[in-house]
Scaffold this motif. Structure first.
Motif, short mmCIF file in Angstrom:
data_model
loop_
_atom_site.label_atom_id
_atom_site.label_comp_id
_atom_site.label_asym_id
_atom_site.label_seq_id
_atom_site.Cartn_x
_atom_site.Cartn_y
_atom_site.Cartn_z
N ARG A 42 0.84 -1.20 0.00
CA ARG A 42 0.00 0.00 0.00
C ARG A 42 0.87 1.25 0.00
O ARG A 42 0.53 2.24 -0.66
N SER A 43 1.98 1.23 0.75
CA SER A 43 2.89 2.38 0.78
C SER A 43 3.39 2.71 -0.62
O SER A 43 3.43 3.88 -1.03
N ILE A 44 3.77 1.65 -1.35
CA ILE A 44 4.31 1.84 -2.71
C ILE A 44 3.24 2.44 -3.62
O ILE A 44 3.51 3.38 -4.38
N SER A 45 2.05 1.91 -3.54
CA SER A 45 0.97 2.43 -4.38
C SER A 45 0.70 3.90 -4.10
O SER A 45 0.50 4.70 -5.02
N ILE A 46 0.71 4.28 -2.80
CA ILE A 46 0.40 5.67 -2.44
C ILE A 46 1.48 6.62 -2.94
O ILE A 46 1.17 7.68 -3.50
N ILE A 47 2.75 6.28 -2.76
CA ILE A 47 3.81 7.21 -3.17
C ILE A 47 3.86 7.34 -4.69
O ILE A 47 4.10 8.43 -5.23
N LEU A 48 3.59 6.24 -5.39
CA LEU A 48 3.56 6.32 -6.85
C LEU A 48 2.37 7.15 -7.33
O LEU A 48 2.49 7.96 -8.26
N ASP A 49 1.21 6.96 -6.70
CA ASP A 49 0.05 7.79 -7.03
C ASP A 49 0.35 9.26 -6.78
O ASP A 49 -0.02 10.14 -7.57
N SER A 50 1.03 9.54 -5.65
CA SER A 50 1.36 10.93 -5.32
C SER A 50 2.27 11.55 -6.36
O SER A 50 2.06 12.70 -6.78
N CYS A 51 3.26 10.78 -6.78
CA CYS A 51 4.16 11.29 -7.83
C CYS A 51 3.38 11.59 -9.11
O CYS A 51 3.63 12.60 -9.78
N GLY A 52 2.44 10.73 -9.45
CA GLY A 52 1.66 10.95 -10.66
C GLY A 52 0.78 12.16 -10.55
O GLY A 52 0.75 13.01 -11.46
N TRP A 53 0.04 12.30 -9.45
CA TRP A 53 -0.86 13.43 -9.28
C TRP A 53 -0.10 14.76 -9.21
O TRP A 53 -0.58 15.78 -9.71
N HIS A 54 1.06 14.75 -8.57
CA HIS A 54 1.81 15.99 -8.38
C HIS A 54 2.83 16.25 -9.50
O HIS A 54 3.65 17.17 -9.39
N ARG A 55 2.80 15.37 -10.53
CA ARG A 55 3.67 15.53 -11.71
C ARG A 55 5.16 15.54 -11.33
O ARG A 55 5.96 16.31 -11.84
N GLU A 56 5.53 14.66 -10.42
CA GLU A 56 6.93 14.56 -9.97
C GLU A 56 7.61 13.43 -10.76
O GLU A 56 7.86 12.34 -10.25
N LYS A 57 7.97 13.75 -12.02
CA LYS A 57 8.48 12.73 -12.93
C LYS A 57 9.84 12.19 -12.49
O LYS A 57 10.06 10.97 -12.42
N ARG A 58 10.76 13.10 -12.15
CA ARG A 58 12.12 12.66 -11.79
C ARG A 58 12.09 11.77 -10.55
O ARG A 58 12.71 10.71 -10.51
N LEU A 59 11.34 12.20 -9.55
CA LEU A 59 11.26 11.43 -8.32
C LEU A 59 10.57 10.09 -8.54
O LEU A 59 10.94 9.08 -7.94
N ALA A 60 9.57 10.08 -9.42
CA ALA A 60 8.84 8.84 -9.69
C ALA A 60 9.79 7.78 -10.24
O ALA A 60 9.79 6.63 -9.77
N PHE A 61 10.60 8.16 -11.24
CA PHE A 61 11.52 7.18 -11.84
C PHE A 61 12.61 6.77 -10.84
O PHE A 61 13.04 5.61 -10.82
N LYS A 62 13.04 7.71 -9.99
CA LYS A 62 14.06 7.38 -8.99
C LYS A 62 13.51 6.38 -7.98
O LYS A 62 14.18 5.39 -7.65
N ILE A 63 12.31 6.64 -7.50
CA ILE A 63 11.69 5.73 -6.52
C ILE A 63 11.45 4.36 -7.15
O ILE A 63 11.72 3.32 -6.53
N TRP A 64 10.98 4.34 -8.39
CA TRP A 64 10.72 3.07 -9.05
C TRP A 64 12.00 2.27 -9.24
O TRP A 64 12.02 1.05 -9.05
N SER A 65 13.08 2.95 -9.59
CA SER A 65 14.37 2.26 -9.77
C SER A 65 14.83 1.65 -8.45
O SER A 65 15.33 0.51 -8.42
N GLU A 66 14.67 2.40 -7.35
CA GLU A 66 15.06 1.87 -6.04
C GLU A 66 14.20 0.66 -5.66
O GLU A 66 14.70 -0.32 -5.11
N LEU A 67 12.93 0.75 -5.97
CA LEU A 67 12.05 -0.36 -5.66
C LEU A 67 12.43 -1.62 -6.44
O LEU A 67 12.50 -2.72 -5.86
N ARG A 68 12.69 -1.46 -7.73
CA ARG A 68 13.04 -2.61 -8.56
C ARG A 68 14.37 -3.21 -8.14
O ARG A 68 14.55 -4.43 -8.11
#
Length: 762
Positions: free
Chosen positions: A620-646
């Motif tokens: 649930r934490s992962i889903s929320i932070i990814l949703d937040s990045c999408g809604w707030h248009r935080e593209k750089r952070l979104a890809f950084k967080i996703w890379s760390e997760l993977r």
């Protein structure tokens, strides 16, 4: 004031203390005389304070003590109450009195204690108390055993009835017939409640036991036998007892109708003869009894009405009054109301007619109105308004005020009467008409004035209903304070949990009233802590869920400053509260609330500092932070967080389920990265046919939800691009495409589908 009064010296402290003590004693006795239980606690406490002060100046022999008669009156009044607070006061009065009282007062004390335990529903404690008195050999009234048997009978506890009789049979006290008579009644009532008949051998053995104990079969015992057989529809046996009563009456003067002590027998006789005979026959029989000296009382009319059963009517009650020469009391009219209520479909209207007729000759009382109000407040009467029961209640309160009566404060059914009204008002919130909070506040205020209170089990069910009747959170707090003031001690941890849950999830359709200020919420929390109950994680979780629920997505700008301020305030208190260790679930709710309120930095801080760094991240934490990045248009952070997760998933430190991947696809689409989303769905996720190699860190296979998300956001593309995407999906993910097509068709026909409910809400 005259000039001499001005210069006259005030009384000395010594004399003033005696005067104050005398006034306090008079105030206490006046409260007892008027049966004003609500004032008794304060009056008694004041008397004891004045007595202590007087002892500072005078020797004990100069200080007036309560007389034995005064003490007995106080004890009897307190023992008549069903309130635990009055039971506690009775124990204190007995402790303060000590053991130097006259024997008759000590016997009255013991009787009052037993009666108080029974009236406060502590029958088991009463049995232990009486057994202890007997084992110590102290003097007590043996009729207490009959009172205790009746106390167990009233609550339907036959095991307690049998245990009490077993103790009585082995007791050292004097043998009297009353416990046996009450036990006999309990046996008949238990059999009747099950639709059966009593054990004849047990009845016979009991009567033999009475004779073996050297006791006479008194009129009281005969009355129990007659009514018992009648209630169990054993009419042949009842007729046999009836003939024996007539025989005893002719041969034994102790059965004389002229003896008022025999009224219970002859009232039972009237009831039986009306049950098996006609109105005219009962009238003739009653006239014959009066010729033998029978002096009817109000209970005689009640017995007559009970005997008439379903045939009872207003006209018959008047006939009974004329025949017996006694005016019917509220108990008799109440029985007539009950008869009317059992009639369908005209029962309610007929009962209200009976009630209005009764008011022509008697004032409203609790016995008269109780069953009527309880019936009118039933959920089955939901088609009716609550006006009739509220009007009846108002008439009773008005009569009490005008006559300065105290029956509403003292009657055992009073608290139940109030809770019935409050439950009905609470239930009516789901009906067509919403009750005014002022009506509820008025009823609760009336309870407080009469020192009546709600018990824990009533509070747990009533609190959510009553708090929901108001129109703002400020009014909710006022309602909470009024309810709590009735009996703060009854507010258990469970009740506080209900209050906080209701406060958190109440919704008011008025500007500025949609969210509860965190300071108001924590006033309730402080009350809970002051009562010794710990703050749990649920306390914070409910509040943050409340704030999150008031915020819809997509995130709008400017930031919702009002809700955000409350979120920050509550979050600050959480950080300072060492008693609570937040879970990932609580952090998820706070992170989501911050994101929805428009404070992405705060949401990101919780992700970094509280979840990711502490390794308590969940799906649930992962889903929320990814949703937040999408809604707030935080593209750089979104890809950084996703890379760390993977990367961490590849090392086996975490695993991401389909929900996480659905959130990632939606995030990519919101960031405008449609091509990356397409590549992820078709190539990285793929299908069992297109993706041969399966490793632990591989993503789940694509499903209809991610395809639907991709196609939804692709609507902004050209027709050619949309067509190309659909063709690619058909070729690469044929099974998923079919599943998505079926999903689309179901949506168009508005058929609910489980796939819809699994999709991450924006």
């Amino acid at each position: 004031m005259s000039l001499m009064d001005f210069f006259r010296a005030p009384p000395s402290p010594s004399k003033a203390s005696l005067l104050a003590l005398q006034e306090a004693r008079q105030a206490l006795l006046q409260a007892v005389k008027n049966r004003q239980l609500p004032r008794l606690q304060g009056a008694y406490s004041n008397l004891m304070r004045r007595k202590e002060l007087a002892r500072c100046y005078h020797s004990p022999d100069m200080i007036d003590e309560l007389s034995p008669d005064d003490m007995v009156s106080i004890l009897q009044l307190l023992s008549s109450s069903s309130r635990l607070s009055d039971h506690s006061l009775l124990k204190k009065v007995m402790e303060d009195a000590g053991t130097t009282l006259p024997p008759e007062v000590q016997i009255a004390q013991r009787g009052a204690m037993l009666q108080s335990l029974i009236n406060t529903q502590q029958q088991r404690a009463a049995l232990a108390y009486l057994a202890d008195l007997d084992s110590k050999g102290v003097e007590y009234n043996p009729n207490l055993w009959a009172i205790l048997v009746s106390g167990f009978q009233e609550i339907g506890d036959m095991e307690g009835v049998h245990q009490t009789m077993a103790h009585y049979r082995s007791s050292k006290g004097k043998r009297i017939v009353e416990p046996y008579a009450t036990y006999l009644e309990a046996l008949f009532d238990a059999a009747n409640s099950k639709g059966g008949t009593p054990d004849e051998e047990e009845i016979s053995a009991l009567l033999n036991e009475v004779e073996s104990a050297g006791l006479e079969v008194t009129p009281l015992l005969w009355s129990k036998l007659l009514l018992g057989y009648m209630k169990c529809n054993m009419l042949e046996e009842a007729h046999r007892i009836d003939r024996l009563i007539e025989k005893e009456h002719k041969s034994d003067g102790s059965f004389s109708p002229a003896n008022p002590e025999n009224n219970p027998l002859w009232n039972a006789y009237i009831r039986f003869h009306r049950h098996v005979g006609s109105l005219a026959e009962t009238q003739e029989m009653a006239k014959a009894l009066k010729l033998h000296g029978f002096l009817p009382n109000e209970a005689s009319i009640s017995s007559w009405i009970q005997g008439a059963g379903s045939e009872a009517s207003i006209s018959e009650l008047y006939e009974a009054e004329g025949c017996l020469g006694v005016q019917a009391d509220s108990a008799s009219w109440g029985l007539l109301v009950d008869v009317a209520l059992r009639k369908e479909p005209s029962g309610v209207d007929e009962a209200l007619t009976v009630y209005r007729e009764a008011l022509k000759s008697i004032p409203p009382t609790v016995p008269l109105i109780f069953n009527l109000i309880e019936y009118l407040c039933q959920p089955t009467q939901s088609h009716r308004t609550l006006n009739p029961p509220l009007e009846i209640y108002t008439e009773l309160v008005t009569e009490e005020q005008n006559s300065k009566a105290t029956t509403l404060s003292l009657h055992p059914l009073s608290t139940r009467l109030y809770t019935t009204l409050l439950h009905a008002l609470g239930d009516s919130l789901s009906r067509v008409r919403r009750p005014k909070a002022g009506v509820i506040m008025s009823i609760i205020g009336d309870m407080k004035d009469r020192s009546l209170y709600l018990e824990d089990h009533d509070l747990r069910s009533l609190v959510p209903q009553l708090l929901s009747s108001v129109k703002s959170h400020e009014a909710l707090m006022d309602m909470y304070r009024v309810i709590r003031s009735l009996n703060p001690a009854a507010f258990s941890a469970e009740v506080y949990a209900e209050v906080l849950r209701t406060a958190a999830f109440s919704s008011f359709p008025f500007p500025g009233a949609r969210t509860i200020p965190f300071k108001l919420y924590f006033q309730i929390v402080q009350d809970m802590v002051d009562r010794g109950y710990p703050i749990t994680m649920t306390v914070y979780q409910n509040l943050f869920q409340h704030y999150r629920g008031k915020l819809v997505v997509p995130v709008t700008h400017p930031v919702n400053s009002s809700i955000l301020a409350n979120i920050r305030g509550a979050h600050s208190l959480l950080r300072l509260d060492a008693s609570v260790t937040p879970s990932s679930q609580l952090f998820n709710i706070i992170m989501d609330a911050y994101s929805r309120a428009g404070d992405f930095e705060a949401a990101l801080s919780i992700w970094k500092n509280d979840l990711w760094s502490s390794r308590i991240t969940d799906q649930r934490s992962i889903s929320i932070i990814l949703d937040s990045c999408g809604w707030h248009r935080e593209k750089r952070l979104a890809f950084k967080i996703w890379s760390e997760l993977r990367a961490n998933e590849a090392k086996g430190r975490l695993s991401m389920d389909m929900k996480c991947w659905e959130s990632w696809i939606e995030c990519l689409c919101r960031l405008g990265c449609i091509e990356e989303a397409k590549r992820t769905v078709l190539e990285e996720m793929g299908s069992p046919q297109s993706r041969r190699q399966v490793e632990a860190s591989n993503p789940p296979f694509a499903n209809a939800v991610v395809v639907d998300t991709l196609l939804t956001f692709a609507r902004g593309k050209s027709s050619a691009e949309q067509e190309s995407l659909i063709v690619s999906i058909k070729q690469r993910l044929p099974d998923v495409y079919i599943e998505w097509t079926e999903l689309s068709l179901r949506r168009k026909s508005k058929i609910p589908d489980a796939l819809d409910s699994t999709r991450q809400s924006p």
